[in-house]
Design a protein around this motif. Structure first.
Motif, PDB file in Angstrom:
ATOM      1  N   UNK A  55       0.835  -1.205   0.000  1.00 20.10           N
ATOM      2  CA  UNK A  55       0.000   0.000   0.000  1.00 20.10           C
ATOM      3  C   UNK A  55       0.868   1.253   0.000  1.00 20.10           C
ATOM      4  N   UNK A  56       1.918   1.244   0.814  1.00 22.30           N
ATOM      5  CA  UNK A  56       2.794   2.409   0.908  1.00 22.30           C
ATOM      6  C   UNK A  56       3.683   2.568  -0.312  1.00 22.30           C
ATOM      7  N   UNK A  57       3.850   1.503  -1.098  1.00 25.13           N
ATOM      8  CA  UNK A  57       4.660   1.584  -2.317  1.00 25.13           C
ATOM      9  C   UNK A  57       6.133   1.792  -2.029  1.00 25.13           C
ATOM     10  N   UNK A  58       6.640   1.124  -1.025  1.00 19.07           N
ATOM     11  CA  UNK A  58       8.027   1.306  -0.616  1.00 19.07           C
ATOM     12  C   UNK A  58       8.993   0.900  -1.727  1.00 19.07           C
ATOM     13  N   UNK A  59       8.671  -0.138  -2.470  1.00 22.04           N
ATOM     14  CA  UNK A  59       9.601  -0.638  -3.478  1.00 22.04           C
ATOM     15  C   UNK A  59       9.297  -0.101  -4.887  1.00 22.04           C
ATOM     16  N   UNK A  60       8.562   0.992  -4.985  1.00 27.81           N
ATOM     17  CA  UNK A  60       8.242   1.567  -6.290  1.00 27.81           C
ATOM     18  C   UNK A  60       9.505   2.053  -6.997  1.00 27.81           C
ATOM     19  N   UNK A  61      10.408   2.662  -6.272  1.00 31.47           N
ATOM     20  CA  UNK A  61      11.660   3.149  -6.870  1.00 31.47           C
ATOM     21  C   UNK A  61      12.495   1.980  -7.393  1.00 31.47           C
ATOM     22  N   UNK A  62      12.537   0.897  -6.648  1.00 28.70           N
ATOM     23  CA  UNK A  62      13.282  -0.290  -7.077  1.00 28.70           C
ATOM     24  C   UNK A  62      12.671  -0.867  -8.357  1.00 28.70           C
ATOM     25  N   UNK A  63      11.352  -0.890  -8.439  1.00 26.68           N
ATOM     26  CA  UNK A  63      10.666  -1.396  -9.620  1.00 26.68           C
ATOM     27  C   UNK A  63      11.000  -0.542 -10.842  1.00 26.68           C
ATOM     28  N   UNK A  64      11.022   0.790 -10.662  1.00 27.16           N
ATOM     29  CA  UNK A  64      11.366   1.680 -11.771  1.00 27.16           C
ATOM     30  C   UNK A  64      12.802   1.477 -12.221  1.00 27.16           C
ATOM     31  N   UNK A  65      13.704   1.280 -11.264  1.00 27.29           N
ATOM     32  CA  UNK A  65      15.116   1.069 -11.594  1.00 27.29           C
ATOM     33  C   UNK A  65      15.304  -0.235 -12.374  1.00 27.29           C
ATOM     34  N   UNK A  66      14.621  -1.298 -11.959  1.00 25.94           N
ATOM     35  CA  UNK A  66      14.713  -2.569 -12.677  1.00 25.94           C
ATOM     36  C   UNK A  66      14.139  -2.448 -14.088  1.00 25.94           C
ATOM     37  N   UNK A  67      13.068  -1.690 -14.238  1.00 20.57           N
ATOM     38  CA  UNK A  67      12.490  -1.482 -15.560  1.00 20.57           C
ATOM     39  C   UNK A  67      13.470  -0.737 -16.463  1.00 20.57           C
ATOM     40  N   UNK A  68      14.143   0.257 -15.901  1.00 24.16           N
ATOM     41  CA  UNK A  68      15.133   1.012 -16.664  1.00 24.16           C
ATOM     42  C   UNK A  68      16.294   0.115 -17.089  1.00 24.16           C
ATOM     43  N   UNK A  69      16.754  -0.744 -16.190  1.00 24.83           N
ATOM     44  CA  UNK A  69      17.852  -1.661 -16.497  1.00 24.83           C
ATOM     45  C   UNK A  69      17.439  -2.639 -17.596  1.00 24.83           C
ATOM     46  N   UNK A  70      16.220  -3.160 -17.510  1.00 22.16           N
ATOM     47  CA  UNK A  70      15.738  -4.100 -18.537  1.00 22.16           C
ATOM     48  C   UNK A  70      15.627  -3.429 -19.901  1.00 22.16           C
ATOM     49  N   UNK A  71      15.173  -2.169 -19.920  1.00 23.15           N
ATOM     50  CA  UNK A  71      15.123  -1.448 -21.194  1.00 23.15           C
ATOM     51  C   UNK A  71      16.519  -1.273 -21.777  1.00 23.15           C
ATOM     52  N   UNK A  72      17.495  -0.973 -20.920  1.00 18.88           N
ATOM     53  CA  UNK A  72      18.868  -0.787 -21.380  1.00 18.88           C
ATOM     54  C   UNK A  72      19.439  -2.096 -21.927  1.00 18.88           C
ATOM     55  N   UNK A  73      19.180  -3.201 -21.264  1.00 15.65           N
ATOM     56  CA  UNK A  73      19.659  -4.502 -21.741  1.00 15.65           C
ATOM     57  C   UNK A  73      19.032  -4.845 -23.092  1.00 15.65           C
ATOM     58  N   UNK A  74      17.747  -4.564 -23.224  1.00 15.86           N
ATOM     59  CA  UNK A  74      17.068  -4.835 -24.499  1.00 15.86           C
ATOM     60  C   UNK A  74      17.668  -3.980 -25.609  1.00 15.86           C
ATOM     61  N   UNK A  75      17.926  -2.708 -25.308  1.00 19.83           N
ATOM     62  CA  UNK A  75      18.530  -1.817 -26.296  1.00 19.83           C
ATOM     63  C   UNK A  75      19.924  -2.306 -26.697  1.00 19.83           C
ATOM     64  N   UNK A  76      20.732  -2.736 -25.709  1.00 23.03           N
ATOM     65  CA  UNK A  76      22.071  -3.239 -25.993  1.00 23.03           C
ATOM     66  C   UNK A  76      22.008  -4.485 -26.869  1.00 23.03           C
ATOM     67  N   UNK A  77      21.050  -5.365 -26.586  1.00 23.12           N
ATOM     68  CA  UNK A  77      20.893  -6.574 -27.398  1.00 23.12           C
ATOM     69  C   UNK A  77      20.507  -6.208 -28.834  1.00 23.12           C
ATOM     70  N   UNK A  78      19.606  -5.257 -28.983  1.00 17.41           N
ATOM     71  CA  UNK A  78      19.227  -4.813 -30.325  1.00 17.41           C
ATOM     72  C   UNK A  78      20.423  -4.227 -31.064  1.00 17.41           C
TER      73      UNK A  78
END
Length: 92
Positions: A55-78
């Motif tokens: 409810x408090x969304x404590x790990x929202x920042x961590x989720x955003x960081x992981x999403x950013x990392x996954x986008x970067x990995x996908x871009x590097x693979x492309x």
């Protein structure tokens, strides 16, 4: 909708805990009913804490960081795949 579910489930768990506290036997130290009562209370508190955490969304920042990392990995693979395609076309 997701937050509403967590509020409802946390309320149910809190209600169960409040309802059960008078019935749980916490007097005889070391007895089986007391051990069960302590474990049951600990599990109920863990459920409440996990829903409160969501409810408090404590790990929202961590989720955003992981999403950013996954986008970067996908871009590097492309980029890697495109680079190999260029190399294969160059060799022909």
């Amino acid at each position: 909708m997701k937050g509403f579910k967590n509020v409802v489930y946390m309320s149910v768990a809190l209600g169960m805990l409040i309802y059960s506290l008078p019935q749980l036997q916490l007097r005889d130290v070391g007895s089986l009913p007391m051990i069960f009562s302590c474990i049951w209370i600990a599990m109920a508190l863990l459920v409440i804490a996990s829903h409160l955490h969501q409810i408090l969304g404590v790990d929202e920042e961590k989720r955003r960081e992981l999403k950013r990392i996954n986008r970067m990995k996908k871009w590097q693979l492309e980029q890697l795949v495109q680079g190999r395609r260029k190399m294969l076309q160059f060799r022909k």
